[in-house]
Motif scaffolding. Structure first.
Motif, PDB file in Angstrom:
ATOM      1  N   PRO A 107       0.662  -1.316   0.023  1.00 41.36           N
ATOM      2  CA  PRO A 107      -0.004  -0.111  -0.075  1.00 41.36           C
ATOM      3  C   PRO A 107       0.884   1.320   0.098  1.00 41.36           C
ATOM      4  O   PRO A 107       2.022   1.306   0.723  1.00 41.36           O
ATOM      5  CB  PRO A 107      -0.890  -0.252   1.291  1.00 41.36           C
ATOM      6  N   ASN A 108       0.442   2.380  -0.693  1.00 46.24           N
ATOM      7  CA  ASN A 108       1.093   3.469  -0.633  1.00 46.24           C
ATOM      8  C   ASN A 108       1.050   4.087   0.761  1.00 46.24           C
ATOM      9  O   ASN A 108      -0.120   4.512   1.075  1.00 46.24           O
ATOM     10  CB  ASN A 108       0.473   4.767  -1.518  1.00 46.24           C
ATOM     11  N   TRP A 109       2.391   4.265   1.489  1.00 49.11           N
ATOM     12  CA  TRP A 109       2.420   4.678   2.699  1.00 49.11           C
ATOM     13  C   TRP A 109       1.801   6.162   2.850  1.00 49.11           C
ATOM     14  O   TRP A 109       1.142   6.446   3.766  1.00 49.11           O
ATOM     15  CB  TRP A 109       3.876   4.736   3.207  1.00 49.11           C
ATOM     16  N   PHE A 110       2.077   6.907   1.968  1.00 47.55           N
ATOM     17  CA  PHE A 110       1.716   8.403   1.964  1.00 47.55           C
ATOM     18  C   PHE A 110       0.012   8.420   2.025  1.00 47.55           C
ATOM     19  O   PHE A 110      -0.660   8.981   2.903  1.00 47.55           O
ATOM     20  CB  PHE A 110       2.049   9.243   1.195  1.00 47.55           C
ATOM     21  N   ALA A 111      -0.450   7.822   0.953  1.00 44.26           N
ATOM     22  CA  ALA A 111      -1.996   7.754   0.785  1.00 44.26           C
ATOM     23  C   ALA A 111      -2.664   7.291   2.085  1.00 44.26           C
ATOM     24  O   ALA A 111      -3.694   7.742   2.204  1.00 44.26           O
ATOM     25  CB  ALA A 111      -2.244   6.862  -0.533  1.00 44.26           C
ATOM     26  N   ARG A 112      -1.967   6.079   2.221  1.00 43.53           N
ATOM     27  CA  ARG A 112      -2.698   5.330   3.696  1.00 43.53           C
ATOM     28  C   ARG A 112      -2.793   6.307   4.720  1.00 43.53           C
ATOM     29  O   ARG A 112      -3.862   6.374   5.276  1.00 43.53           O
ATOM     30  CB  ARG A 112      -1.689   4.190   3.705  1.00 43.53           C
ATOM     31  N   ASN A 113      -1.631   7.000   5.055  1.00 43.18           N
ATOM     32  CA  ASN A 113      -1.598   7.878   6.334  1.00 43.18           C
ATOM     33  C   ASN A 113      -2.454   9.006   6.172  1.00 43.18           C
ATOM     34  O   ASN A 113      -2.995   9.686   6.964  1.00 43.18           O
ATOM     35  CB  ASN A 113      -0.104   8.059   6.624  1.00 43.18           C
ATOM     36  N   LEU A 114      -2.588   9.488   4.842  1.00 47.63           N
ATOM     37  CA  LEU A 114      -3.484  10.915   4.648  1.00 47.63           C
ATOM     38  C   LEU A 114      -5.040  10.423   5.032  1.00 47.63           C
ATOM     39  O   LEU A 114      -5.788  11.213   5.644  1.00 47.63           O
ATOM     40  CB  LEU A 114      -3.511  11.349   3.411  1.00 47.63           C
ATOM     41  N   THR A 115      -5.323   9.268   4.845  1.00 52.76           N
ATOM     42  CA  THR A 115      -6.773   8.882   5.111  1.00 52.76           C
ATOM     43  C   THR A 115      -6.784   8.479   6.521  1.00 52.76           C
ATOM     44  O   THR A 115      -7.746   8.900   6.823  1.00 52.76           O
ATOM     45  CB  THR A 115      -7.066   7.518   4.260  1.00 52.76           C
ATOM     46  N   LEU A 116      -6.014   7.917   7.231  1.00 48.94           N
ATOM     47  CA  LEU A 116      -5.985   7.458   8.244  1.00 48.94           C
ATOM     48  C   LEU A 116      -5.618   8.552   9.534  1.00 48.94           C
ATOM     49  O   LEU A 116      -6.040   8.656  10.651  1.00 48.94           O
ATOM     50  CB  LEU A 116      -4.884   6.294   8.813  1.00 48.94           C
ATOM     51  N   GLY A 117      -5.124   9.552   9.073  1.00 44.82           N
ATOM     52  CA  GLY A 117      -4.963  10.789   9.701  1.00 44.82           C
ATOM     53  C   GLY A 117      -3.811  10.797  10.763  1.00 44.82           C
ATOM     54  O   GLY A 117      -3.358  11.353  11.856  1.00 44.82           O
ATOM     55  N   SER A 118      -3.027   9.719  10.552  1.00 42.74           N
ATOM     56  CA  SER A 118      -1.687   9.462  11.453  1.00 42.74           C
ATOM     57  C   SER A 118      -0.523   9.126  10.405  1.00 42.74           C
ATOM     58  O   SER A 118      -0.661   8.127   9.709  1.00 42.74           O
ATOM     59  CB  SER A 118      -1.920   8.722  12.564  1.00 42.74           C
ATOM     60  N   THR A 119       0.502   9.344  10.659  1.00 48.37           N
ATOM     61  CA  THR A 119       1.996   8.986   9.971  1.00 48.37           C
ATOM     62  C   THR A 119       2.579   7.872  10.742  1.00 48.37           C
ATOM     63  O   THR A 119       3.656   7.603  10.182  1.00 48.37           O
ATOM     64  CB  THR A 119       2.633  10.337   9.134  1.00 48.37           C
ATOM     65  N   LYS A 120       2.171   7.726  11.912  1.00 48.26           N
ATOM     66  CA  LYS A 120       2.841   7.067  13.038  1.00 48.26           C
ATOM     67  C   LYS A 120       4.418   7.463  12.843  1.00 48.26           C
ATOM     68  O   LYS A 120       5.383   6.558  12.984  1.00 48.26           O
ATOM     69  CB  LYS A 120       2.669   5.416  12.319  1.00 48.26           C
ATOM     70  N   THR A 121       4.582   8.736  12.809  1.00 48.68           N
ATOM     71  CA  THR A 121       6.036   9.138  13.099  1.00 48.68           C
ATOM     72  C   THR A 121       6.208  10.359  14.174  1.00 48.68           C
ATOM     73  O   THR A 121       4.995  10.926  14.216  1.00 48.68           O
ATOM     74  CB  THR A 121       6.726   9.906  11.735  1.00 48.68           C
TER      75      THR A 121
END
Lengths: 341, 372
Positions: free
Chosen positions: A46-60
């Motif tokens: 999965p595209n990490w950036f796209a995924r995190n934009l949706t989930l609202g967290s980048t886990k960083t």
């Protein structure tokens, strides 16, 4: 290959594929296996950036730290990373080199990278910079005693109590004059040391002469400090160095100049390091719980990241206690003290 | 019949708890304590920084145990995960914590409350490492430290005390003012297993915590003394080996008891055994509840000064010719016990001062103290 094509090939919706990655427990096992088989066949991640934009967290989270060249900073980094790792987060590391402007820029970059939280070590932000970050809306923890950098949470070491314990020990051994060699790049701990010193003076009703000067936090810095005091003819009873390397340098200078430690000059370090117990005489130190400091500050940060409303109900300031490790370099001769009791 | 007790407002199904220690060092261990029937389980001590364990860390001396374990080697995050997997049934979960400053203790308290602890036990005086003396020397800090925990949470807080801490009325007064609800005592005593005299070496690399049946007399006395010093509830630990020793502590005023070394030496099954035997004993002896038995032995204790000297003298109740034994004679500082011409043990009443040692030591029970 993208998520849409995977969905098409598996004959399911895009939402289902997304659920397979994010909440596999909510997908029927046979559907899940079919989707995973296809992703494996087409080597899809999965595209990490796209995924995190949706989930609202980048886990960083970001860690802004002046440098990596001291045991203290290394242990803080290790502590922060340990807790972040436990939480499944990665740490973006920014070296501010003690420059307020650089720190400010890093903060803005980290916001644009959508980190979930930020830890600032020994921040130099000016009040006007801090004011500009008011609308930042990213949880921030400060490591160090600084209420001006705009961080809502703070974690620091009790240097005053540490100084009190060290000076109490020195005074008990009959020492009456102390010179502090502080780190010209690090915290100026002189005020805290003076406060601790005054407490000792009051309690023991003894006057202790105290002066301080700055030097490089290196063996070189320690070496030069002893050389300078000897050549100026004003050797104190005790030299307290800010860093362990400075103490090692001072030890070498003393040897080169035929000074006995602790006979002619007692030596102590405000920070411990494994080498301090290895050299002879072993150097009396304060052990700073730096890893714990990193872990504690990361925990304060994650409490806020995980639950915005979680009011821990306790002060958002955490103070940790250094520990005095009495060895040989100040004149202690009791073995039992070396057990740090 | 119910054997429930009230500890700090918590209803415990029986007075048997497990102490903080490695038997409750993770979810599996805690679950085994619960499944074995413990009314409350105290976790191994949770701190902000997991501590690496040294090896070896457990030492034995006959039946005595020494440990050099300070606190849990699991991170706070791992504890959160572990505790969430436990099936508590009808047992209470108490989290043991340790921190070196008030803010640290307050934070950990709040954390373990969030993790679902029913109560908190603060470990302040394990004799390992260098925190013991510090706390005692600076007893003015103790109220601030413990008060920080009490203020931070809505669950009850108790404190585990060393023998030294439990022996100081001033210290206990400070604790009481801090708002804690109970004390547990005693923590392990500071001990060394011995010295290898051929090689001039201590048998252990550092001080250890000495526990087990040999510290029971100290712990019994502390339980009784705590009753005089403080109105706080007392949870006894140190040498609780079986149901009978548990009853001893209860009769000296303990609200509940904690098992520790017994689990290390006999396994988790000892918990089930003690709970079962205790219930059986109470029923058999007609106690309707644990409360009716609690503190009943305290009235037989009095101040040394109040004991009226009695004029007693040792006497031999049947002829003893065991010339190979002579323990009684060896035990007499006054030389009052001797072999007469007939080769039997005799007492010279003019010499005997009634100390009672010969009576205590006679392996055959042939001697008693009688009124002169």
């Amino acid at each position: 290959m993208n998520i849409r094509k995977i969905a098409e090939l598996a004959g399911v919706s895009v939402a289902t594929v997304s659920r397979v990655f994010n909440h596999p427990e909510r997908v029927l096992p046979e559907t899940r296996d079919r989707v995973l088989a296809i992703t494996e066949e087409y080597d899809f991640t999965p595209n990490w950036f796209a995924r995190n934009l949706t989930l609202g967290s980048t886990k960083t989270i970001a860690l802004l730290i002046p440098g990596i060249d001291s045991d203290l900073y290394r242990n803080i980094i290790s502590g922060v990373e340990t807790v972040a790792g436990n939480k499944g987060f990665v740490v973006i590391f920014c070296q501010t080199r003690g420059d307020a402007e650089a720190e400010f820029n890093f903060l803005k970059i980290m916001k644009s990278r959508k980190v979930d939280g930020i830890i600032q070590v020994r921040s130099l932000l000016t009040p006007s910079m801090a004011a500009e970050l008011q609308t930042f809306n990213i949880p921030r923890v400060h490591i160090g005693k600084n209420r001006e950098c705009g961080c809502e949470m703070m974690c620091y070491l009790d240097y005053e109590e540490a100084a009190y314990r060290l000076i109490h020990h020195l005074s008990g051994l009959g020492h009456q004059s102390i010179v502090l060699l502080y780190d010209n790049q690090g915290d100026d701990i002189t005020p805290e040391i003076e406060a601790g010193l005054h407490r000792v003076s009051r309690e023991l009703k003894r006057s202790i002469r105290f002066t301080a000067f700055a030097g490089e936090n290196s063996a070189q810095g320690g070496y030069l400090a002893v050389q300078r005091m000897v050549q100026n003819g004003d050797l104190p009873d005790v030299l307290v160095t800010a860093g362990a390397l400075q103490a090692i340098g001072a030890l070498k200078a003393a040897r080169d100049m035929n000074l006995s430690i602790p006979g002619d000059l007692a030596l102590a370090s405000f920070n411990d390091s494994p080498v301090c117990s290895v050299v002879s005489p072993a150097i009396t130190c304060l052990e700073m719980p730096a890893a714990k400091l990193g872990m504690a500050s990361a925990r304060l940060l994650f409490d806020r990241i995980e639950d915005d409303d979680q009011d821990m109900g306790v002060s958002q300031e955490m103070i940790l206690q250094p520990k005095l490790k009495i060895r040989e370099s100040c004149g202690n001769t009791t073995d039992i003290f070396e057990l740090f009791d | 019949m119910s054997h429930t007790i009230d500890l700090m407002g918590l209803q415990l199904k029986n007075p048997i708890m497990t102490a903080s220690g490695p038997w409750a060092g993770d979810a599996v261990g805690i679950q085994r304590c619960i499944d074995a029937g413990a009314a409350a389980v105290i976790t191994e001590t949770i701190s902000l920084e997991a501590k690496q364990r040294i090896s070896p860390r457990l030492f034995c001396d006959d039946d005595g145990l020494f440990n050099t374990m300070l606190y849990s080697n699991m991170h706070l995050e791992e504890w959160e995960e572990e505790l969430s997997t436990i099936d508590r049934k009808d047992a209470k979960l108490i989290c043991s914590i340790w921190g070196s400053t008030a803010s640290e203790i307050a934070y950990l308290s709040k954390k373990v409350e969030h993790m679902g602890a029913d109560a908190i036990e603060i470990s302040i005086s394990a004799p390992i490492g260098s925190r013991n003396l510090r706390m005692l020397r600076h007893s003015c800090d103790i109220q601030e430290f413990m008060g920080a925990a009490v203020k931070a949470v809505d669950i009850p807080v108790m404190v585990k005390l060393s023998y030294e801490a439990a022996s100081s009325p001033n210290f206990l007064r400070e604790l009481e003012l801090s708002g804690i609800r109970a004390v547990s005592a005693i923590d392990a005593l500071k001990g060394l297993a011995g010295v290898d005299i051929e090689n001039q070496r201590s048998l252990m690399p550092t001080y250890g915590g000495y526990t087990g049946q040999h510290i029971r007399p100290v712990s019994l006395a502390t339980t009784a003394a705590l009753h005089q010093y403080t109105p706080l509830q007392v949870v006894s630990s140190g040498g609780v080996l079986d149901h009978e020793t548990a009853i001893e502590f209860l009769m000296l005023g303990a609200t509940a008891v904690q098992l520790a070394s017994a689990i290390l030496c006999s396994g988790y099954g000892i918990i089930t055994e003690i709970v079962r035997n205790l219930e059986h004993w109470l029923t058999e002896h007609g106690y309707s509840s644990v409360d009716t038995l609690r503190g009943t032995a305290l009235r037989s204790l009095r101040a040394f000064e109040d004991i009226v000297p009695r004029s007693l003298c040792a006497s031999v109740n049947e002829k003893c010719r065991r010339t190979e034994c002579l323990i009684c004679a060896q035990s007499c500082l006054q030389d009052a016990v001797y072999l007469d011409e007939a080769g039997t043990i005799a007492i010279d009443p003019d010499r005997c001062d009634g100390c009672g040692l010969c009576v205590e030591r006679c392996p055959h029970g042939l001697l008693t103290l009688e009124w002169r």
